[in-house]
Design an enzyme around this catalytic site. Structure first.
Site, PDB file in Angstrom:
ATOM      1  N   GLN A   1       0.832  -1.194   0.000  1.00  0.00           N
ATOM      2  CA  GLN A   1       0.000   0.000   0.000  1.00  0.00           C
ATOM      3  C   GLN A   1       0.878   1.260   0.000  1.00  0.00           C
ATOM      4  O   GLN A   1       1.582   1.508   0.967  1.00  0.00           O
ATOM      5  CB  GLN A   1      -0.868  -0.016   1.262  1.00  0.00           C
ATOM      6  CG  GLN A   1      -1.783   1.168   1.431  1.00  0.00           C
ATOM      7  CD  GLN A   1      -2.453   1.137   2.815  1.00  0.00           C
ATOM      8  OE1 GLN A   1      -1.806   0.878   3.809  1.00  0.00           O
ATOM      9  NE2 GLN A   1      -3.741   1.398   2.853  1.00  0.00           N
ATOM     10  N   GLY A   2       0.829   2.026  -1.080  1.00  0.00           N
ATOM     11  CA  GLY A   2       1.587   3.275  -1.152  1.00  0.00           C
ATOM     12  C   GLY A   2       0.691   4.455  -0.835  1.00  0.00           C
ATOM     13  O   GLY A   2       0.254   5.173  -1.739  1.00  0.00           O
TER      14      GLY A   2
ATOM     15  N   SER B   1      -5.172   7.009  12.884  1.00  0.00           N
ATOM     16  CA  SER B   1      -4.753   6.961  14.280  1.00  0.00           C
ATOM     17  C   SER B   1      -5.978   7.013  15.194  1.00  0.00           C
ATOM     18  O   SER B   1      -7.080   7.361  14.765  1.00  0.00           O
ATOM     19  CB  SER B   1      -3.822   8.121  14.595  1.00  0.00           C
ATOM     20  OG  SER B   1      -4.547   9.336  14.566  1.00  0.00           O
TER      21      SER B   1
ATOM     22  N   SER C   1       3.976  -1.317   4.156  1.00  0.00           N
ATOM     23  CA  SER C   1       4.212  -2.630   4.766  1.00  0.00           C
ATOM     24  C   SER C   1       4.320  -3.707   3.707  1.00  0.00           C
ATOM     25  O   SER C   1       3.516  -3.758   2.789  1.00  0.00           O
ATOM     26  CB  SER C   1       3.112  -3.002   5.746  1.00  0.00           C
ATOM     27  OG  SER C   1       2.149  -2.015   5.815  1.00  0.00           O
TER      28      SER C   1
ATOM     29  N   GLU D   1      -9.641  -1.631   5.561  1.00  0.00           N
ATOM     30  CA  GLU D   1      -8.444  -1.783   6.392  1.00  0.00           C
ATOM     31  C   GLU D   1      -8.816  -1.718   7.870  1.00  0.00           C
ATOM     32  O   GLU D   1      -8.384  -2.546   8.657  1.00  0.00           O
ATOM     33  CB  GLU D   1      -7.434  -0.671   6.071  1.00  0.00           C
ATOM     34  CG  GLU D   1      -6.186  -0.756   6.944  1.00  0.00           C
ATOM     35  CD  GLU D   1      -5.117   0.275   6.577  1.00  0.00           C
ATOM     36  OE1 GLU D   1      -5.417   1.190   5.798  1.00  0.00           O
ATOM     37  OE2 GLU D   1      -4.001   0.135   7.082  1.00  0.00           O
TER      38      GLU D   1
ATOM     39  N   GLU E   1      -6.652   9.208  17.253  1.00  0.00           N
ATOM     40  CA  GLU E   1      -7.188  10.565  17.237  1.00  0.00           C
ATOM     41  C   GLU E   1      -8.015  10.825  15.983  1.00  0.00           C
ATOM     42  O   GLU E   1      -9.059  11.484  16.048  1.00  0.00           O
ATOM     43  CB  GLU E   1      -6.034  11.584  17.340  1.00  0.00           C
ATOM     44  CG  GLU E   1      -5.353  11.615  18.705  1.00  0.00           C
ATOM     45  CD  GLU E   1      -4.494  10.382  18.998  1.00  0.00           C
ATOM     46  OE1 GLU E   1      -4.054   9.696  18.045  1.00  0.00           O
ATOM     47  OE2 GLU E   1      -4.264  10.084  20.178  1.00  0.00           O
TER      48      GLU E   1
END
Lengths: 396, 378
Positions: A131-132, A377, A166, A248, A379
């Protein structure tokens, strides 16, 4: 929970059981956890055979359409396959980002030609995707990405740097967000695909606090991307990317959790001991273990409820939005408790003074800190809940 | 929200509209200001009973509708939203459960139709101290002629002032703390020797301390088996706890929604305070916790309906989680409202007071965390 159409499903369960019995190599029993490890070893012939068998059958992705090699089954059938695999200590060898994120997104947004080209190799587990998305300057604020794709008539030329790609060192293909319009933010992004072995792609693994990691930096220098490898409209890639991120997040929230090892309670009993009534003898730790167990159970019950609700209402349930934060919070607390109850044995970095379980606990504790950073994240998740679910306004 | 069948959806909708029309928080405020001894509005309770709510878990042959515990939970969730005070939990759920689970045909025939119709309020007289401890029974029941004589006292009896039927745990052998030797008795509220004193608690609901001064009952007053009442009591309490959790869920959700509305209208520093991330993230955390608590509460109610063996652990899970979440949300309600939340004229205080009383009832978070672990052997 009762399943509908019981007799059909019962017959399917027998079929699944027989097929797994006939095809799953006994030598791989209980080895499913190895698939999740961050360091890869060469697959054994048995592993290859099992991957091929499941790939041909299409049961690695039971609900994907049969015209691209998928199982063409209902989610209920899919759960049966999962249960029957688990029953004999087998695992699903078809996985990775292609299955979890890219495949479902391409099935929704891809052209027929793109689906014909890319879905069957994912179904068969023949190639890995990376995944870019993130860039050094575009993490939580992903849409500020700068990697540029210049229109050269029949193709694009891409220049920029991606980070946290990753599995980039093992991947054959990349799905990537690039900027095709520099005058707009979200509406200037396109979703493109390219093979990792084209000239101009350079991958450097990034060592993390947990030691080796699957995360890489990926440098793109004059990389050629064909025009038929744009998914969705040009400058319409953000919509595709948001959908992919939903896949995801739902994959990240519940994944693994226990890590396949002993339960937290069992570990606590072994390391800390129990009193004459069978209670954990460290009362402070006991309370915190209980609270973590309760949180884990409530999380599982919420996952089941969200599934039942979205099935009944044919749309996602509001409960889905909390899954990533609730799941990762629980897992991180659990990892902290695990090393704490192991005492000094829960701080080993390497060497034979520590059991593999102890060393694994340390690496999992460290590696798990990433879960509240990546995939949106903690947040960012709270921002999403505040704005989309609770309707709270943006600051002036 | 659990997936509901048609019957449950209708019940929930009916409860929602009745509560909004007939029992908003202003009704609770009026009841509190009136200082009524019962701790609830008798007219409102009559209306609830007329709609059949007191009989939702009672079999049809005894005048109920037998819709089950999830259905009862849906009603309690709605009444909880506006802090509606009524004996629905104590009578229609807790006392009715004890009779349904442990009653003889004669006992059921005598009491269940009256409970289902709301003519009699039943109540559990269980605890004897400041903390929930169903094993710590000192109240004595001694053989007397063909029956028993009850002596001792019970504290914090929910709807104790209204109760026409008391379900009393008494010691027939052993010592306080033993699970063996507990027997449940059905005692009429007007029996000779029963005296009650209203407890004025912060949440303004109906509660009493009750003294039993040599109260004579017949042998037919024993509910279930002599000396073996503990298992029946636990099953009954688990149903009461799950129902209370549903009520707490409704109250907590409403407290959260009122707070959320306030965040969208209160302007400071030239903008609504809900645009501040410090408050947004606390709101998101509350929403997350409420969703987790809802799953636990509904799972407990569904397990009771399905009669699965994991009822005790799911109930303790729900009570521990729901208690923590209601505690948090009610505190944040006051804090986020600022000064206005401190005034008696605002409803925030009602929700915080109710949260603490509900947390303490039938075992607080500490009690149920410990119980959850004990059930699972640690």
């Amino acid at each position: 929970m009762a399943d509908f159409g019981g007799s059909d499903l019962d017959a399917f369960r027998t079929e699944a059981r027989d097929w797994i019995e006939a095809n799953f190599p006994k030598s791989l029993k209980g080895k499913g956890g190895m698939m999740m490890r961050e360091e890869r070893s060469e697959p054994t012939p048995d592993m290859d055979a099992w991957r091929k068998a499941m790939g041909e059958k299409g049961w690695g992705v039971p609900t994907w359409p049969t015209q691209y090699g998928g199982g063409g089954l209902t989610p209920a059938h899919g759960r049966i396959i999962q249960q029957e695999l688990g029953r004999v200590g087998a695992y699903n060898p078809i996985g990775g980002m292609g299955v979890m994120m890219f495949g479902p997104t391409l099935l929704e947004y891809g052209t027929e030609a793109q689906k014909q080209q890319h879905i069957p190799p994912i179904v068969k587990g023949e190639l890995q995707w990376c995944q870019g998305f993130s860039e050094p300057g575009a993490g939580s604020d992903l849409a500020s990405l700068q990697t540029r794709a210049e229109d050269k008539g029949d193709h694009y030329i891409v220049n920029g740097q991606k980070i946290w790609t990753s599995g980039a060192q093992w991947a054959q293909w990349c799905f990537c967000l690039v900027r095709t319009d520099t005058t707009k933010k979200h509406e200037g992004i396109s979703f493109v695909l390219f093979p990792m072995d084209v000239p101009g792609v350079e991958v450097r693994p990034i060592p993390l606090i947990a030691g080796n990691s699957p995360f890489c930096e990926t440098f793109l220098t004059d990389v050629r991307v064909e025009k038929d490898q744009v998914v969705g409209p040009v400058n319409g890639g953000w919509t595709v990317a948001k959908r992919l991120l939903q896949h995801e997040r739902s994959g990240l929230s519940g994944a693994g959790g226990g890590g396949g090892g002993r339960s937290l309670v069992k570990l606590a009993k072994d390391y800390v001991g129990v009193d004459e009534a069978g209670r954990l003898s460290d009362t402070d730790l006991r309370t915190r273990v209980i609270m973590n167990e309760i949180d884990g159970r409530a999380f599982q019950l919420t996952a089941m409820r969200a599934m039942a609700e979205s099935k009944a209402n044919s749309g996602p349930s509001a409960a889905t939005s909390i899954m990533k934060n609730a799941g990762t919070r629980w897992m991180q607390d659990r990892a902290e408790l695990t090393i704490e109850l192991m005492g000094h044995q829960g701080l080993g970095w390497e060497g034979d003074d520590f059991t593999p379980e102890e060393l694994g606990a340390v690496r999992s504790w460290l590696g798990g800190k990433a879960t509240t950073i990546y995939g949106g994240s903690q947040e960012v998740q709270n921002n999403i809940i505040s704005k989309r679910i609770l309707g709270l306004p943006d600051p002036k | 929200m659990a997936v509901l069948n048609e019957e449950q959806t209708m019940l929930r909708d009916a409860a929602k509209s009745w509560v909004q029309e007939k029992s908003p928080v202003t009704a609770f405020r009026k009841m509190r200001d009136s200082g009524v001894e019962l701790g609830y509005d008798a007219n409102a309770w009559n209306e609830m009973a007329e709609m059949g709510w007191a009989g939702v878990i009672i079999p049809e042959e005894y005048g109920g509708s037998d819709f089950g515990y999830l259905s009862m939970g849906l009603i309690l969730e709605e009444t909880g939203r506006t802090l509606t005070a009524s004996p629905l939990l104590a009578s229609g759920l807790a006392a009715a459960s004890a009779l349904v689970l442990g009653g003889s045909d004669a006992q059921k025939s005598e009491w269940l139709p009256k409970i289902a119709g709301g003519e009699v309020v039943g109540a559990l007289a269980i605890d004897e101290g400041a903390h929930h401890a169903p094993e710590k029974v000192a109240l004595k029941a001694e053989k007397s002629g063909s029956g028993y004589k009850l002596s001792g006292s019970k504290s914090f009896v929910l709807e104790g002032m209204a109760a026409g039927l008391l379900i009393v745990s008494a010691r027939t052998s052993g010592q306080p703390g033993d699970t063996d030797g507990i027997t449940l008795f059905l005692v009429a509220g007007d029996a000779k020797g029963v005296s009650r004193k209203r407890l004025h608690l912060a949440d303004s609901r109906g509660a009493a301390n009750i003294t039993f001064d040599g109260v004579e009952v017949g042998e037919d007053a024993v509910l279930g088996e002599v000396d073996k009442g503990h298992a029946l009591l636990e099953k009954t309490l688990d149903r009461a706890r799950a129902g209370l959790c549903a009520e707490m869920l409704g109250s907590a959700v409403q407290a959260f929604e009122i707070t959320l509305d306030y965040l969208k209208v209160r302007v400071q520093f030239g903008q609504v305070i809900g645009s501040f991330q410090a408050l947004q993230h606390r709101a998101a955390k509350m929403f997350t916790d409420l969703e987790l608590a809802r799953s636990a509460v509904e799972a407990a109610l569904q397990a009771i309906d399905a009669d699965t063996p994991d009822v005790p652990e799911l109930v303790s899970l729900a009570k521990a989680k729901m208690g923590d979440v209601f505690h948090l949300v009610s505190n944040e309600m006051v804090q986020m409202h600022g000064g206005i939340g401190m005034t008696d004229a605002h409803d925030a205080g009602f929700y915080m007071k109710r949260a603490r009383a509900a947390e303490a009832a039938f075992g607080n978070q500490g009690y149920h965390r410990d119980r959850y672990a004990r059930i699972q052997g640690y």
